[in-house]
Design an enzyme around this catalytic site. Structure first.
Site, PDB file in Angstrom:
ATOM      1  CB  SER A 184     -17.669 -19.742   7.264  1.00 48.57           C
ATOM      2  OG  SER A 184     -16.880 -19.962   8.406  1.00 48.57           O
ATOM      3  CG  HIS A 212     -17.379 -17.696   3.696  1.00 48.89           C
ATOM      4  ND1 HIS A 212     -17.190 -18.704   2.777  1.00 48.89           N
ATOM      5  CD2 HIS A 212     -16.603 -18.012   4.756  1.00 48.89           C
ATOM      6  CE1 HIS A 212     -16.351 -19.601   3.268  1.00 48.89           C
ATOM      7  NE2 HIS A 212     -15.980 -19.200   4.460  1.00 48.89           N
ATOM      8  CE  LYS A 243     -13.120 -18.594   2.595  1.00 47.99           C
ATOM      9  NZ  LYS A 243     -12.608 -17.857   3.755  1.00 47.99           N
TER      10      LYS A 243
END
Ligand code: PLP
Length: 395
Positions: A184, A212, A243
């Site tokens: 990330s 992610h 997310k």
């Protein structure tokens, strides 16, 4: 003042004096591509994990609202006592199906999913082999296990193979390779093909944290396993609902049914921490439906990412090459990075400086994150401002 508090006070003051104390910026509106903060109105948000723009999606909000009437507010219990409603079971089933696994277990965060994994499935006779750039929650999770630890350089398959050989030579029984799907800080995608090949050669398990990537990486949003062409070859996948997948909170682990059954017996954050709020579970079910019905957000995100990355290159900005919407703009100096981020905010672009210890010393950067919610004008304006900053601060 007690000496323990005094020591902390001095350290905070020292950080303040060096201009290195991170302070929260306070947002006064819902999460979106444009936000208001207590200091600035209508700034372009370039630092949310809101990759698909679902954080403020009306359909998701409606699903959460409807959930309060149907399932109430909270459960005041861990899962195994009285914290499981039908909606939790439905979401586990839907997650497993969406990502192509037999079963799933929910946690209140991915931090907990990782924290409750390694100590549950390994003992002192086993090995955990980690990429050096793994997320803090994997590192902490591994620390809670008694297994022998091995570490390889980021995405370096030669070193990974050496670790596997060493673990065999050390007589380790179960071997687990642990990696982020996307690193990330750099926006680099793990070499899951290489990892799965080695894992099969050495009879090791593959664990991927796809926080992610879940929902937006790969052809249909199945994440790095889809992007790398290894669907069905990853043994354990952890990820977050916090997310791209709505952005509220919650985490999960996916695997074979027996592994998930085992985690329900052993995993401490599952056994000793409160259940995911039912509204989060209900809204997440709606997120999964939406992801399968409509790939247009995914397409927009890919196009926006390409546009922004190419724009950075035209300006001569030093970015780390990848295809991911995380775009690290290298500044190589912590104070400069902080100044750039402050000045960008004054210009109306919210982005954050990443400095040691979050990234290695000297690798300070501005990390921006592209979203499907960004308009072309948003991205063009941000690029123009970064160009000005590059001239001014010479990075
Ligand atoms: C964000 C993130 C987490 C933490 O997820 P939460 O659900 O917010 O706890 C874990 N692992 C990785 C790789 C992440 O990027």
């Amino acid at each position: 003042m007690k000496s323990g508090i005094k020591k902390i006070q001095d350290e905070v003051q020292a950080m303040k004096d060096q201009g290195l104390l991170t302070e929260e910026r306070v947002i006064t509106v819902p999460q979106s591509n444009h936000i208001d903060t207590t200091k600035m109105k209508n700034v372009i948000n370039m630092c949310a994990n809101n990759y698909l723009g679902l954080a403020n999606n009306p359909r998701i909000i409606e699903a959460a609202k409807a959930s309060y009437a149907k399932w109430g507010y909270g459960l005041s219990s861990v899962r195994f006592i009285c914290g499981t409603q039908q909606v939790h079971k439905d979401l586990e089933k839907a997650l497993a199906k969406f990502f192509g696994f037999e079963d799933a277990i929910l946690y209140s965060s991915c931090f907990d999913a990782n924290g409750g994994l390694f100590g549950s499935i390994t003992t002192a006779e086993d090995a955990i082999i980690s990429d050096e750039l793994n997320h803090a929650s994997i590192i902490d999770g591994v620390r809670l296990s008694k297994a022998k630890r091995y570490r390889y350089k980021n995405n370096n398959m030669e070193e990974l193979e050496n670790c596997l050989k060493q673990a065999d030579a050390d007589g380790c029984k179960v071997k687990v390779i642990a990696t982020d799907g996307v690193f990330s800080m750099d926006g680099i995608i793990a070499n899951l093909k290489g990892i799965c090949d080695l894992a099969e050669k050495y009879d090791a398990l593959v664990m991927v944290d796809d926080s992610h990537a879940s929902g937006f990486v790969g052809e249909t949003g199945r994440g790095t396993q889809e992007y790398c062409g290894v669907m069905g070859r990853v043994d354990i996948l952890t990820s977050t609902l916090g997310k791209a997948m709505g952005g509220a909170s919650g985490g999960f682990t996916l695997s074979k049914k027996c592994v998930i059954d085992y985690l329900r017996q052993k995993s401490r954050p599952y056994l000793f921490s409160n259940t995911l709020a039912p509204a989060m579970a209900s809204a997440s079910l709606e997120v999964l439906k939406l992801l399968d019905e409509d790939h247009s957000r995914l397409k927009t995100l890919q196009e926006n990412t390409k546009f922004f990355r190419e724009g950075c290159k035209k300006l001569g900005l030093d970015i780390i090459d990848s295809v991911h919407p995380i775009v690290p703009i290298m500044v190589y100096d912590p104070l400069k990075a902080i100044k750039v981020s402050n000045e960008m905010l004054e210009k109306g672009v919210y982005c954050v400086a990443f400095k040691y210890p979050v990234v290695p010393k000297g690798k300070d950067r501005i990390r921006v994150q592209i979203s499907a919610a960004h308009s072309r004008e948003d991205l063009e304006y941000a690029l123009k401002c970064f160009g000005e900053m590059k001239q001014k601060y010479e990075f």
